[in-house]
Scaffold this motif. Structure first.
Motif, mmCIF file in Angstrom:
data_model
loop_
_atom_site.group_PDB
_atom_site.id
_atom_site.type_symbol
_atom_site.label_atom_id
_atom_site.label_comp_id
_atom_site.label_asym_id
_atom_site.label_seq_id
_atom_site.Cartn_x
_atom_site.Cartn_y
_atom_site.Cartn_z
ATOM 1 N N VAL A 1 35.235 33.463 37.583
ATOM 2 C CA VAL A 1 34.996 34.904 37.623
ATOM 3 C C VAL A 1 35.789 35.531 38.760
ATOM 4 O O VAL A 1 36.432 36.573 38.592
ATOM 5 N N VAL A 2 35.770 34.894 39.905
ATOM 6 C CA VAL A 2 36.525 35.408 41.052
ATOM 7 C C VAL A 2 38.019 35.350 40.765
ATOM 8 O O VAL A 2 38.767 36.264 41.106
ATOM 9 N N TRP A 3 38.470 34.288 40.120
ATOM 10 C CA TRP A 3 39.874 34.165 39.747
ATOM 11 C C TRP A 3 40.265 35.329 38.836
ATOM 12 O O TRP A 3 41.298 35.971 39.039
ATOM 13 N N TYR A 4 39.459 35.621 37.847
ATOM 14 C CA TYR A 4 39.751 36.711 36.930
ATOM 15 C C TYR A 4 39.778 38.064 37.655
ATOM 16 O O TYR A 4 40.679 38.871 37.442
ATOM 17 N N LEU A 5 38.798 38.306 38.510
ATOM 18 C CA LEU A 5 38.773 39.570 39.252
ATOM 19 C C LEU A 5 39.976 39.710 40.176
ATOM 20 O O LEU A 5 40.551 40.802 40.291
ATOM 21 N N ALA A 6 40.372 38.635 40.813
ATOM 22 C CA ALA A 6 41.542 38.682 41.690
ATOM 23 C C ALA A 6 42.808 38.956 40.891
ATOM 24 O O ALA A 6 43.693 39.709 41.340
ATOM 25 N N GLU A 7 42.908 38.368 39.707
ATOM 26 C CA GLU A 7 44.074 38.614 38.846
ATOM 27 C C GLU A 7 44.136 40.070 38.403
ATOM 28 O O GLU A 7 45.211 40.664 38.323
ATOM 29 N N GLN A 8 42.996 40.649 38.079
ATOM 30 C CA GLN A 8 42.963 42.015 37.579
ATOM 31 C C GLN A 8 43.208 43.046 38.679
ATOM 32 O O GLN A 8 43.829 44.069 38.436
ATOM 33 N N LEU A 9 42.687 42.783 39.869
ATOM 34 C CA LEU A 9 42.813 43.759 40.947
ATOM 35 C C LEU A 9 44.173 43.712 41.636
ATOM 36 O O LEU A 9 44.654 44.742 42.093
#
Length: 110
Positions: free
Chosen positions: A60-68
């Motif tokens: 989840v953190v990986w996905y959020l970091a990729e999106q932001l």
């Protein structure tokens, strides 16, 4: 030795950028789950179950970091460090910090 030191510094630099997400999840798990469970007397394998829950939040953190921040990897690619190597180091560092914090909370409340 220089390559290892460069990868360690790059991992710490990258961890600094995702630390708010990781620390927020750690704080929630410690304060909302561990503290009440310790006050109720439930201690059997709780810390390791919370560590597994913490590790499950890494995607989840990986996905959020990729999106932001989609262009955040250019420096690490120039250092010849892949995303997988970065995230492996970040997850290991964060798991160690979480485990240390959980053990500290358990020692304080015991």
């Amino acid at each position: 030795m220089t390559l290892l030191l460069t990868r360690l510094r790059a991992t710490l630099l990258f961890y600094r950028s995702v630390a708010p997400f990781m620390a927020g999840i750690s704080g929630l798990l410690l304060l909302a789950v561990l503290v009440p469970a310790l006050l109720e007397g439930f201690t059997h394998d709780l810390i390791f179950r919370l560590l597994l829950a913490k590790l499950a939040t890494a995607p989840v953190v990986w996905y959020l970091a990729e999106q932001l921040r989609p262009g955040q990897y250019w420096l690490y690619f120039n250092l010849n460090i892949s995303r997988r190597q970065l995230w492996t180091g970040v997850v290991a560092l964060d798991a160690g910090l979480f485990l240390g914090s959980a053990l500290l909370v358990r020692a304080v409340l015991s």
